[in-house]
Motif scaffolding. Structure first.
Motif: not given
Length: 189
Positions: A128-151
């Motif tokens: 089987k193959i699994v799909v894993v998010p890349s670290r750089s993409s997760v970090e880019r998404a988190i950079d956008e999400l964190m201000p709203v989540i923290a707010g």
């Protein structure tokens, strides 16, 4: 000879007798936004208005995140599942997205090409193959999400315990209404 292809059918006599928007409901008449007012009048109030605005802004924020990551809504949903749930097989991802396995493969192909995900062998089943998010993409998404989540977390921290309890109870009931609507059987012909 009169060309009547664009004429509207006559309203039924009962509807005409009732007056008002009888023509608006005539068969073949285009739908009008004004009909919403005659459906079920819902009193506007600051809470309903705020919930509607949150819904609108949430969708706009998702579009923004998709633009930042250069992905379409389906690909963004796939990334969300992978980030929240961890590595998934393409068939598991298909089930979560509500698409075919073939469509899921196309989603994964696009995400791999953009560098958002990687394919890896399954840890216990090497076939089987699994799909894993890349670290750089997760970090880019988190950079956008964190201000709203923290707010939002900060706003919650500012509430008194009794206010938190009241807001939490209200939101639980709103969630239950939405869940009920989502899980209701579809009326299909």
């Amino acid at each position: 000879m009169v060309d009547d292809r664009n004429s509207r059918p006559a309203a039924p006599a009962a509807a005409s007798a009732a007056g008002g928007d009888a023509d608006a409901h005539a068969e073949g008449a285009p739908w009008s936004r004004d009909e919403l007012r005659t459906q079920q009048p819902i009193e506007t109030n600051p809470i309903n208005d705020s919930l509607r605005e949150i819904n609108t802004l949430s969708r706009a924020f998702e579009r923004r995140l998709g633009t930042v990551l250069t992905v379409n809504p389906t690909d963004l949903a796939a990334m969300e599942h992978l980030i929240q749930e961890g590595p998934l097989t393409p068939s598991d991802l298909a089930a979560r997205l509500g698409v075919t396995t073939a469509a899921s493969t196309l989603v994964v192909d696009r995400l791999v090409a953009l560098g958002h995900v990687e394919r890896h062998r399954h840890a216990s089943d090497r076939r089987k193959i699994v799909v894993v998010p890349s670290r750089s993409s997760v970090e880019r998404a988190i950079d956008e999400l964190m201000p709203v989540i923290a707010g939002v977390a900060g706003l919650v921290d500012d509430l008194a315990p009794a206010e938190r309890e009241l807001v939490a109870g209200f939101l639980e009931r709103v969630i239950a209404l939405y869940r009920s609507a989502v899980e209701a059987p579809l009326d299909r012909p």
